[in-house]
Design a protein around this motif. Structure first.
Motif, PDB file in Angstrom:
ATOM      1  N   TYR A 192       1.745   0.611  -6.666  1.00 22.78           N
ATOM      2  CA  TYR A 192       1.094   0.236  -5.418  1.00 22.78           C
ATOM      3  C   TYR A 192      -0.306   0.857  -5.345  1.00 22.78           C
ATOM      4  N   GLU A 193      -1.096   0.206  -4.595  1.00 26.59           N
ATOM      5  CA  GLU A 193      -2.447   0.708  -4.384  1.00 26.59           C
ATOM      6  C   GLU A 193      -2.402   1.939  -3.478  1.00 26.59           C
ATOM      7  N   GLN A 194      -3.261   2.900  -3.756  1.00 28.55           N
ATOM      8  CA  GLN A 194      -3.350   4.068  -2.888  1.00 28.55           C
ATOM      9  C   GLN A 194      -4.184   3.719  -1.655  1.00 28.55           C
ATOM     10  N   ALA A 195      -3.735   4.214  -0.537  1.00 24.08           N
ATOM     11  CA  ALA A 195      -4.459   3.913   0.689  1.00 24.08           C
ATOM     12  C   ALA A 195      -5.849   4.543   0.700  1.00 24.08           C
ATOM     13  N   ILE A 196      -5.970   5.764   0.101  1.00 19.60           N
ATOM     14  CA  ILE A 196      -7.267   6.456   0.117  1.00 19.60           C
ATOM     15  C   ILE A 196      -7.779   6.544  -1.316  1.00 19.60           C
ATOM     16  N   GLU A 197      -8.976   6.034  -1.522  1.00 18.53           N
ATOM     17  CA  GLU A 197      -9.567   6.103  -2.857  1.00 18.53           C
ATOM     18  C   GLU A 197     -10.137   7.497  -3.090  1.00 18.53           C
ATOM     19  N   GLN A 198      -9.985   7.987  -4.319  1.00 18.90           N
ATOM     20  CA  GLN A 198     -10.550   9.284  -4.666  1.00 18.90           C
ATOM     21  C   GLN A 198     -12.049   9.151  -4.909  1.00 18.90           C
ATOM     22  N   SER A 199     -12.735  10.206  -4.665  1.00 18.59           N
ATOM     23  CA  SER A 199     -14.174  10.161  -4.899  1.00 18.59           C
ATOM     24  C   SER A 199     -14.659  11.546  -5.289  1.00 18.59           C
ATOM     25  N   VAL A 200     -15.923  11.645  -5.542  1.00 19.49           N
ATOM     26  CA  VAL A 200     -16.494  12.943  -5.891  1.00 19.49           C
ATOM     27  C   VAL A 200     -16.543  13.810  -4.633  1.00 19.49           C
ATOM     28  N   TRP A 201     -16.236  15.056  -4.823  1.00 19.66           N
ATOM     29  CA  TRP A 201     -16.308  15.975  -3.695  1.00 19.66           C
ATOM     30  C   TRP A 201     -17.323  17.067  -4.026  1.00 19.66           C
TER      31      TRP A 201
ATOM     32  N   LEU B 159       0.838  -1.195   0.000  1.00 15.36           N
ATOM     33  CA  LEU B 159       0.000   0.000   0.000  1.00 15.36           C
ATOM     34  C   LEU B 159       0.885   1.261   0.000  1.00 15.36           C
ATOM     35  N   LEU B 160       0.400   2.293  -0.675  1.00 15.32           N
ATOM     36  CA  LEU B 160       1.068   3.607  -0.583  1.00 15.32           C
ATOM     37  C   LEU B 160       0.382   4.398   0.533  1.00 15.32           C
TER      38      LEU B 160
ATOM     39  N   LYS C 249      -8.111  15.155   0.195  1.00 17.47           N
ATOM     40  CA  LYS C 249      -8.481  16.267  -0.680  1.00 17.47           C
ATOM     41  C   LYS C 249      -7.641  17.480  -0.315  1.00 17.47           C
TER      42      LYS C 249
ATOM     43  N   VAL D 214      -5.947   4.887   7.449  1.00 22.21           N
ATOM     44  CA  VAL D 214      -5.763   4.508   6.047  1.00 22.21           C
ATOM     45  C   VAL D 214      -5.534   3.007   5.867  1.00 22.21           C
TER      46      VAL D 214
END
Lengths: 276, 1168
Positions: free
Chosen positions: B600-609, A38-39, A162, A49
């Protein structure tokens, strides 16, 4: 082309540490658990996280065997309430990447770690950091003037990664009267591996009474003089902020504005220079 | 804020200045003699020297002080000689003034003083009412005096022509003696004070100078203005009693101190009567202690009493110059001065240091605390011999009163030296280093009671007698423990009214011998500290020193190394090693920790804001009105990290929930529309631009609006991948509210035959507030504010509302702009009561705007928008066109019409807007127009020609403008016979300009090597007749095209411009309803047009693009309509990108710019 200071904010925010999570050998599993890669955002918190990590390893265990998840690196339990970047810089800055973190679901080290039953605990911890920092920076005036939704936006910004959402509010916390040359006090914490104290935190102003800007060197001279190299001797300590080693002459106010974590504290890690 | 100077005189009479950007007192080396006092304005400094003459030091400026002398040559026709100098006996002189009453032969004109020189010889004025005469300047008439025409007619019996010659003030940056007036002396001046420059709106230069003589008389210097900086003569001002000191503020405040210890306050000061009419008396703050000193500013009065106490006068303003009561302030001072912005300076009686009053703001005029200015003097440690001559003393006047006795006693009380003999101590103390400097005892030394014939009291010390004379100061009471260091919060003790003022600690009246104490006190201090210690100041003047409570001054600790001056492009902080280290290490960190792990996978997925809020919306359907809506911006990450979004407006339509949406990537501009106190803004898309009907939204507060604007604008830029500073090719435009927008031109913006449609251009806002922006294709951008201040673009971006995120963090500065708001007062004549403000119902409102249609009153009139704040009171404007009487009234038969029986007068009030933006001020000359050579420079050190018109109409050429130094370094003044208002330089260095009378001029002989032409002589201007009797307003020159706009909104193209005939042959009408034109380096033509009809609305002030411009058809064919209305200005002179060409065999070869060389030769041929 000279880069813009704003790029520093982005670099800091989007800093990532590649981590490899492996399940502790002693955990009772039903099937073999693969390591999970994981990053990790440097500015976030481990327990915030690692939902994916938890899910991944839960799949390999029986539900009743999984207690509260905690992490350890080379025998040191990792304090989730410190930002991930701080944990890495303090304990693992000279390791080979990815950072190998061991995942535990048993034997929670009560004496060393705080429990983290839910994200609201992280939120409370994070917001208390922001409030404490603003108490130092503006006598709490900025944070108290904010509305509840602004506070929420700071937290949501961090939780959802964000940058814009976070900085739209956080910039207000970074303002100061132009005629004062900086914040009232610099919110900072100095971490060390060689001591049992959690960190050093004292009142320190960004400028001297004569109006000159204090530097990182000035801060260390007062708080932790051995961290500074002495003439003619090899460097004994690394002073690491956000994974980099700023020069001692770097103005502290600038550091506070640009290299602080989202909790508005400048987290400074002092580690011995590796012997090899 | 521009650099300005604080002036001071030390006790030896040496004059020093301290720059607001500096950290050292610089001695005024030019002064061969010592000075007693100085009084400064921004453009000059006056002083009383030890020879008792008044000296004037005008600061060199790029704009010369120049005066046009004129005289008329008159001739009459007779059958024998034709026109000749033989005039009839009843005629005027052959050489006369314009009225013919004054005999004025050419050799009667003399330079007013040795500070002036002639600029050239007499020459005849070839222009007549905006038209070239081409007949040696002769104008014809039937008889004197009558109206003249430029054409000779059958009945023209007389003719005349105007001769011109210019003289120039040459004694810049030096102390030039004002020729003494024979009728006045021998009473020498003892005090001087200048001010009054804010009384009228006249360009800087007009000021009031007041002086006081030793006998207590008062004098006013008549006739000081820009063209006559020395003034013309001294007029004595009647006084109720003898005066010892005077202070004149920038406005209408003038206070003086009487020998008896009261104040007198001048009343009746106005624009027409800067001298005032009468005196009112104000008592000393405490009944037993006399006042000794007063200092006034715009709205403040500070005073000292003889016990050195400091007093602040409450309740002072233009309507009540006397104020209402005194407040005792902390500190013991011997002298006070109020500088610009009512900032206060003082000299402490304890250590003779100059103190600056910190925290003085318009809301807290009394400030917070005293702070010593502690910077070294240049050449410290090397001044003792220089000072020796200063010991010859103007204080000789008082020498007879100095008593050695008190010298001794004072020395004893003040120093540790014990019982020194007074006289020998004096010698030792005056000149510890160079005793040989005590030479040439003046003849009056026998009067001195001191034994040693060489001992002299330092002159300026004695000058401070003047203020101290009346201060029976206790010699022993040299207080060191009380005073300056008291806590700021506690220091004021308000005293309700004058009568109730409690007597401050009564001075021990046993000691009456005081005069000498001051002098010897100073000497003793000098001895104590030695020559190299603190300078001992006698006088300070902040009248030229532009600081306020926000100024960053480096005056208060001398330990700091001198700060490097900030360069525009690179600040020291940016080049610092620590910063470099951080950037390098962050980039290494990215490589080390991220580059190999991108998969690598991102720990936090992006979403609509989503960001939501409530706002008001100007609804689309009639009747239009503001309705409450919910507003939401949904943002999501597009592929490649580009963010995109949609904005939604949810509203109710007859109980039904509906919404309106717009894609962020279609938004072309966000325009703040601040008026009628709504914090509103408009959102345009290409569709909305066609309709001339934007989405108008209003936020509840200014802050909320700025948050939304910052967010939306960031979102729009993100979706279009635009970031960082504007490119060099960018087009700039300005709205009528002064907001600045910039657009990155697409490569096909000027393409043929299918250019990018104008309404698709995306404009983003740049911080700051300007009236005009001009640029060129190497990225040099200049602006002019509403207050005519010149600004240069620093290369930054953002500012204004978008603080923080979408801004560069450097290169942003505070920008202040000042705008005058005008309303008319209308009165109707009534047979019974004369002119009253009781109008008839059909009349205009009593207070109205210029059209007379909207009622405005002094109280309901708001600043232009919520961003503006008033900075002055309503005042009558005298500069109205058509002339006014002495009270500013204009007369007309009826509204509107020729003014006879109705009077109206124009009131104006200044309002101020403070914003931030990537702009840095270029002081000090105010501009009305600027133009930059549009073509590309070869290298960053190539000098780029930049021309400007000052607000007085002078033509200026900026020297040293390069891409590295876009601000240039100084102005070169280019001579003209008349004031100008518009100027433009084309790609081949051809310069066109419009005079204030509406005539056009072409300037020959301009080359990159000598940008202003040979010798910058005035007759290089070639007069071009205006098109069809129209008065021209503005000119813009592209690569070869020349366009002008006249006052009736017509756009004209100059026909027949060729390399061999660069001035062209005739004007061709292109369009009407045009406000402004910008011709670019591709000969592209853009205008601001009025009355553009959209599908839903009409817009005035619309950006339009000329289509079909080709080398074979330079005038183009039609207009394409872009953003508007409400636009005031556009410049496309940065866009030199040749558009991509359609592969076509018939496509014409790209035109090359005019060869510059050719131009020069031809320019010489026609121009000179």
């Amino acid at each position: 082309i000279m880069a813009d200071d704003k790029d520093v904010l982005r670099d800091v925010w989007f800093g990532r540490i590649p981590a490899c999570f492996t399940l502790n050998q002693d955990e009772v599993t039903e099937r073999e658990a693969e390591p999970y890669y994981l990053l990790l955002p440097r500015v976030s918190y481990l327990t915030l996280v690692t939902d994916k990590v938890k899910k991944h390893f839960h799949k390999a265990m029986r539900a009743e065997d999984a207690e509260e998840m905690w992490f350890e690196y080379e025998g040191t339990p990792l304090k989730w309430h410190n930002p991930i970047g701080v944990l890495f810089d303090l304990h693992a800055s000279n390791t080979v990447l990815p950072w190998s973190i061991t995942v535990h679901f048993k034997n929670f080290p009560e004496r060393e770690l705080l429990h983290c039953p839910s994200n609201s605990v992280i939120e409370a911890h994070f917001m208390s950091g922001i409030k404490e920092a603003d108490a130092l920076k503006h006598k709490s005036q900025v944070v108290n003037d904010m509305q509840k939704k602004d506070h929420k936006q700071l937290w949501m910004g961090l939780q959802n990664d964000k940058f814009d959402q976070f900085w739209a509010i956080n910039r207000k916390l970074m303002e100061y009267p132009t005629d004062e040359g900086g914040f009232r006090y610099i919110p900072f914490r100095i971490y060390q591996t060689t001591s049992d104290r959690p960190f050093i935190q004292k009142l320190f102003r960004p400028t001297s009474p004569e109006g000159t800007a204090h530097t990182l060197g000035d801060l260390l001279r007062e708080m932790y003089p051995v961290a500074l190299p002495t003439d003619g001797e090899p460097k004994r300590y690394q002073v690491v902020i956000q994974g980099i080693e700023p020069l001692p002459e770097t103005p502290l106010q600038w550091l506070s504005e640009h290299l602080s974590h989202p909790d508005n504290f400048l987290h400074i890690c002092v580690t011995p220079v590796p012997s090899d | 804020m521009p650099v300005s100077l604080l002036w001071a005189v030390d006790v030896y009479g040496r004059v020093y200045s301290l720059s607001t950007a500096g950290q050292v007192w610089e001695q005024c080396r030019d002064a061969q003699m010592e000075f007693k006092r100085v009084t400064a304005a921004q453009q000059c400094c006056w002083g009383i020297a030890c020879d008792n003459n008044i000296y004037l030091n005008i600061h060199a400026s790029d704009l010369p002080v120049r005066y046009q002398e004129e005289t008329y040559e008159n001739q009459r026709w007779n059958p024998v000689d034709g026109f000749s100098e033989r005039l009839l006996p009843s005629d005027r002189w052959q050489w006369s003034d314009v009225t013919g009453l004054q005999h004025q032969p050419l050799d009667n004109f003399r330079l007013p003083s040795i500070s002036w020189e002639w600029e050239g010889d007499w020459h005849a004025d070839e222009n007549f009412e905006g038209e070239p005469t081409e007949k040696g300047g002769w104008t014809y008439s039937m008889d004197f005096p009558a109206t003249y025409t430029k054409d000779k007619k059958w009945n023209s019996c007389v003719r005349r022509r105007r001769w011109l010659r210019y003289r120039r003030y040459k004694a810049m940056d030096t102390w030039a003696k004002i020729p003494p007036q024979q009728t006045m002396l021998p009473d020498p001046f003892s005090d001087i004070s200048c001010g009054g420059w804010e009384i009228s709106d006249e360009p800087s230069g007009r000021l009031s100078l007041w002086a006081v003589s030793l006998q207590g008389k008062m004098w006013f210097r008549e006739g000081i203005n820009h063209h006559n900086p020395e003034g013309s003569l001294w007029e004595e001002v009647p006084l109720p009693a003898e005066v010892v000191q005077i202070s004149c503020g920038p406005g209408d405040l003038i206070w003086a101190v009487l020998w008896e210890g009261q104040f007198i306050v001048r009343e009746g000061i106005s624009r027409d009567c800067p001298k005032g009419t009468s005196w009112a008396v104000v008592d000393s703050p405490s009944p037993d202690v006399a006042a000794t000193h007063v200092a006034v500013g715009m709205n403040v009065v500070w005073a000292l009493t003889k016990d050195n106490k400091v007093w602040f006068r409450r309740g002072v303003n233009s309507h009540n110059p006397c104020g209402s009561g005194w407040i005792n302030m902390v500190g013991e001072m011997i002298m006070l001065n109020v500088g610009l912005n009512d900032q206060v300076l003082a000299i402490s009686c304890e250590d003779r240091a100059v103190y600056f009053r910190q925290g003085v703001t318009s809301s807290e005029l009394s400030g917070k605390t005293w702070r010593a200015i502690s910077v070294p003097r240049d050449g410290d440690r090397s001044h003792s011999s220089a000072s020796a001559s200063s010991l010859q003393s103007a204080g000789c006047y008082f020498c007879g009163e100095v008593r050695a006795q008190s010298v001794v006693s004072d020395v004893e009380s003040d120093t540790d030296k014990g019982s020194l003999d007074g006289a020998s101590h004096l010698v030792a103390s005056i000149s510890p280093i160079s005793p040989e400097s005590f030479v040439d005892a003046p003849t009056d030394h026998s009067e001195e009671p001191i034994d040693t014939p060489k001992a002299r009291i330092p002159k300026v010390t004695s000058d401070s007698f003047i203020s101290e004379l009346v201060s029976d100061r206790e010699p022993g009471k040299t207080t060191r423990e009380d005073g300056l260091s008291g806590p700021a919060v506690l220091e004021e003790e308000p005293i309700p009214g004058e009568e109730e003022v409690e007597a401050p600690t009564v001075v021990d009246s046993a000691d009456t011998c005081s005069l000498s104490s001051v002098a010897t006190y100073t000497l003793a201090i000098e001895d104590q500290y030695g020559a190299d210690e603190h300078p001992l100041w006698a006088w300070v003047s902040g009248g030229g020193c532009s600081v306020d409570s926000h100024s960053q001054l480096n005056w208060f600790n001398s330990l700091v190394q001198s700060v490097q001056s900030m360069s525009l492009s690179v600040t020291p902080a940016q080049t610092a090693a620590w910063r470099k280290q951080i950037f390098e290490q962050l980039s290494e960190r990215t490589k080390r920790e991220m580059d190999n792990f991108r998969h690598y996978e991102q720990a936090i997925e992006q979403s609509v804001w989503v960001k939501k809020g409530t706002m008001q919306w100007w609804r689309d359907w009639k009747p239009h009105k503001w309705i409450d809506v919910h507003f939401a911006l949904e943002q999501f990450s597009g592929p490649e990290g580009n963010k995109d979004g949609i904005l939604f407006i949810y509203y109710n339509f007859y109980e039904e929930k509906k919404y309106l949406h717009a894609f962020i990537n279609e938004v072309t501009i966000l325009v703040p529309v601040l008026n009628d106190s709504k914090h509103s803004f408009a959102i345009y898309t290409p569709e909305r631009t066609k309709q001339r009907w934007p989405i108008r939204l209003a936020a509840a507060t200014e802050l909320e609006m700025h948050d939304w604007l910052a967010l939306l604008s960031d979102s729009c830029c993100n979706s279009r991948g635009i970031q960082g500073p504007p490119s060099k090719q960018a087009a700039w435009s300005v709205t009528c509210k002064g907001d600045i927008f910039v657009c990155e031109p697409s490569p096909s913006l000027e393409a043929m035959p299918y250019p990018t449609p104008c309404d698709q251009m995306f404009w983003r806002q740049v911080g700051g507030h300007l009236r005009v922006v001009e640029c060129n294709s190497v990225g040099i951008v200049w602006g002019i504010g509403y207050d005519h201040t010149a600004w240069v673009h620093t290369g930054g971006y953002g500012g204004g509302f978008s603080q923080g995120l979408a801004s560069s963090t450097d290169n942003l500065y505070t920008q202040v702009d000042v705008k005058s708001v005008y309303i008319y007062e209308n009165q109707r004549w009534n047979p019974v009561s004369g002119y009253t403000n009781r109008g008839l119902p059909t009349d205009r409102y009593m207070w109205s705007d210029a059209s007379g249609l909207h009622e405005c009153t002094k109280t309901n009139m708001k600043p232009p928008s919520p961003q503006w704040t008033w900075v002055s009171e309503w005042a009558i404007d005298y500069s109205i066109s058509g002339g006014t009487d002495r009270e500013g009234w204009q007369y007309a038969a009826d509204f509107p019409g020729a003014f006879v029986s109705i009077v109206c007068f124009l009131l104006h009030r200044k309002s101020k807007l403070t914003s931030t933006g990537p702009w840095q001020e270029i002081p000090p000359i105010s501009l009305i127009d600027v133009t930059i050579l549009p073509c590309a420079a070869q290298s960053s050190v190539d000098v780029v020609p930049l021309w400007a018109i000052s607000n007085k109409g002078d033509v200026l050429c900026r020297l040293g403008v390069t891409t590295l130094t876009p601000a240039g370094f100084s102005w070169l003044h280019v001579g003209t016979d008349q004031p100008f208002k518009s100027i433009s330089v084309g790609a081949a260095s051809q310069v066109w300009a419009i005079a204030k009378d509406g005539s056009a001029f072409y300037r020959g002989s301009v080359s990159p090597q000598s940008p202003a032409g040979p010798g910058a002589k005035m007759y290089c201007w070639y007069h071009i007749p205006s098109p069809g009797k129209q008065k021209l307003k503005q000119v813009s020159v592209g690569r070869t095209s020349v366009y002008t706009v006249d006052e009736n909104g017509n756009l004209w193209y100059r026909h027949g411009v060729t390399p061999s005939y660069p001035q062209g042959s005739s004007w061709e009408h292109i369009s009407n309803n045009v406000r402004k034109v910008s011709a670019g380096p591709l000969d592209q033509v853009w205008i601001i047009a009025d009355k553009v009809q959209g599908s839903q609305s009409l817009s005035c002030g619309t950006v339009c693009h000329r289509l079909g411009v080709q080398p074979v058809e330079p005038k183009g064919q039609s207009w394409d309509y872009g953003i508007g209305g409400g636009w005031d200005h556009i410049t496309v002179r940065g866009n030199s990108m040749e558009p991509p060409r359609l592969p076509s065999l018939t496509a014409p070869a790209p035109p090359s710019p005019l060869p510059v060389r050719n131009m020069e030769v031809n320019g010489n041929a026609v121009g000179c």
